[in-house]
Design an enzyme around this catalytic site. Structure first.
Site, PDB file in Angstrom:
ATOM      1  N   ASP A 114      60.125  74.203  31.970  1.00  0.00           N
ATOM      2  CA  ASP A 114      61.013  74.559  33.075  1.00  0.00           C
ATOM      3  C   ASP A 114      60.107  74.814  34.282  1.00  0.00           C
ATOM      4  O   ASP A 114      59.440  75.840  34.376  1.00  0.00           O
ATOM      5  CB  ASP A 114      61.833  75.799  32.717  1.00  0.00           C
ATOM      6  N   TYR A 160      63.785  81.567  30.986  1.00  0.00           N
ATOM      7  CA  TYR A 160      65.051  81.849  31.689  1.00  0.00           C
ATOM      8  C   TYR A 160      66.108  82.303  30.671  1.00  0.00           C
ATOM      9  O   TYR A 160      66.266  81.679  29.610  1.00  0.00           O
ATOM     10  CB  TYR A 160      65.464  80.542  32.361  1.00  0.00           C
TER      11      TYR A 160
END
Ligand code: PLP
Length: 403
Positions: A189, A117
């Site tokens: 994540d 990300y």
């Protein structure tokens, strides 16, 4: 907040039953929204006794939460086999950075998957660097390069699956095992699959992080993040969050808990619709590549089938040639797909994105692609009717072709 002896039941049941064992079990279905900065003590002896007892589920002061937040922690812990507890953060990004700060110190080296990300990359290059923590980006599909990226000071590895925007599925069990062998803590994540679709700790990761803002909240009206871990790392995460002063509001915790109850059915539905749309896009002459592990016949799909229990509505596609103007004609013509960040809500979204600025170790366009195949769009599929979404995309392609 620790807890969660609820791991024996199947995940769909745990979504309903977990986080309901607090002091109100049997009286109301949901825990009350307990707003509190100040908890009152019985007497001075009680005050003194609790001062030194920094443990879950005992009142201290609002920053350490109250039963509403504890119920959400308990539910998330019950969903993650192997977890001893879960810490809540005011956003997904706060969870990622809070967890990294809890496990790293000055002089350490952090390895970051190149398709992580973008704000995770930025935190490594910005805040963490300022505190003397170095980083190296690596291609998570290239295990040799990954192994070579470790040094004596490598203390942590930040993983994400599928890759942000470009949706590659890497071999998390293998990458996490290598990290453990090298003495590094692995953080994942896990926002795309959540612990429902990918039990991260069971697959070898040390810390599972979720942006609850996405699938768990599920209604585009709340922001929150979480990190779950076994006993050792949970203690570190909890102390780190306490020292950073992280706390979430009980109203938001109640919203996330409400979203959690229906997450299973939403994800199933969105996965079905996303697969149908991915197949439809794959058949369009204007599309060069559909980037989705749901689509059979790719290495990503094989790994997804091996390691995951489910999918979701988020995937991307790349136009065949074209330019930014053509891509904008398509996206601007969509009526059911809003243009916006975030994903995992009940409503569909479309986001044009450019990959070059957010990669340093993975090629774009990908190896074997036409050099002109670079204009990409990410879709987050909501709960609308599949045929209406397809008709909307068909209108978008008509607008693209008019240019
Ligand atoms: C959105 C997102 C985050 C951050 O969550 P916020 O609640 O928006 O801070 C982290 N990881 C991934 C993969 C995301 O998509």
């Amino acid at each position: 907040m620790a807890g969660g002896d609820d791991h024996e039941r199947r995940p769909a049941t745990r979504l309903v039953t977990s986080g309901r064992s607090g002091g109100f079990a049997g009286k109301v279905v949901n825990p009350p929204v307990w707003r509190a900065s100040t908890h009152l003590y019985e007497d001075c002896a009680d005050l003194n006794a609790r001062k030194t007892r920094n443990e879950d589920g005992t009142f201290f002061y609002g920053r350490r939460g109250a039963p509403t937040q504890w119920a959400l922690c308990e539910a998330l812990t019950a969903l993650e086999p192997g977890a001893a507890g879960t810490v809540l953060y005011p956003s997904g990004l706060a969870a990622l950075v809070g967890a990294l700060l809890a496990v790293l110190r000055s002089g350490d080296v952090l390895l970051v998957a190149d398709n992580a990300y973008e704000p995770t990359r930025n935190a490594a290059m910005g805040l963490l660097k300022k505190f003397g923590i170095e980083h190296r980006f690596f291609d998570p599909l290239d295990h040799e390069a990954y192994q070579a990226a470790f040094c004596d000071r490598t203390r942590a590895v930040m993983l994400e699956v599928p890759g942000s925007l470009t949706m590659e599925v890497c071999d998390i069990p293998a990458l996490a095992r290598i990290a453990r062998d090298k003495g590094a803590v692995s953080l994942l994540d896990n926002t795309w699959a959540t612990s429902l679709g990918f039990p991260a700790l069971e697959r070898g990761c040390d810390i599972a992080i979720t942006a609850l803002t996405k699938h768990v909240g599920g209604h585009s009206d709340v922001m929150m993040g979480s990190a779950s871990a076994g006993e050792r790392w949970y203690r570190r995460l909890r102390l780190g969050a306490q020292q950073l002063g992280h706390v979430v509001s009980p109203d938001d915790a109640a919203l996330v808990l409400r979203g959690l109850r229906t997450m299973g059915v939403r994800l199933n539905q969105q996965t079905d619709t996303a697969l149908a749309l991915a197949q439809w896009l794959d058949s369009r002459s204007e599309v060069a590549h559909v980037l989705s592990p749901l689509l059979p016949g790719t290495p990503d799909h094989a790994l997804w089938q091996r390691d995951f229990n489910g999918g979701c509505g988020l995937f991307s596609f790349v136009l065949k040639g074209g330019d930014d103007a053509a891509r904008c004609r398509l996206v601007d013509a969509l009526e059911l797909f809003g243009i916006g960040y975030s994903w995992g809500g009940f409503e569909s979204l479309a986001l044009p994105f450019d990959v070059e600025p957010v990669r340093s170790a993975m090629p774009w366009p990908k190896e074997g692609w036409g050099v002109e195949d670079r204009y990409a769009i990410r879709l987050s599929i909501g709960l609308e009717d599949k045929d209406d979404l397809i008709a909307d995309l068909a209108n978008g392609f008509a607008a693209l072709n008019e240019g």
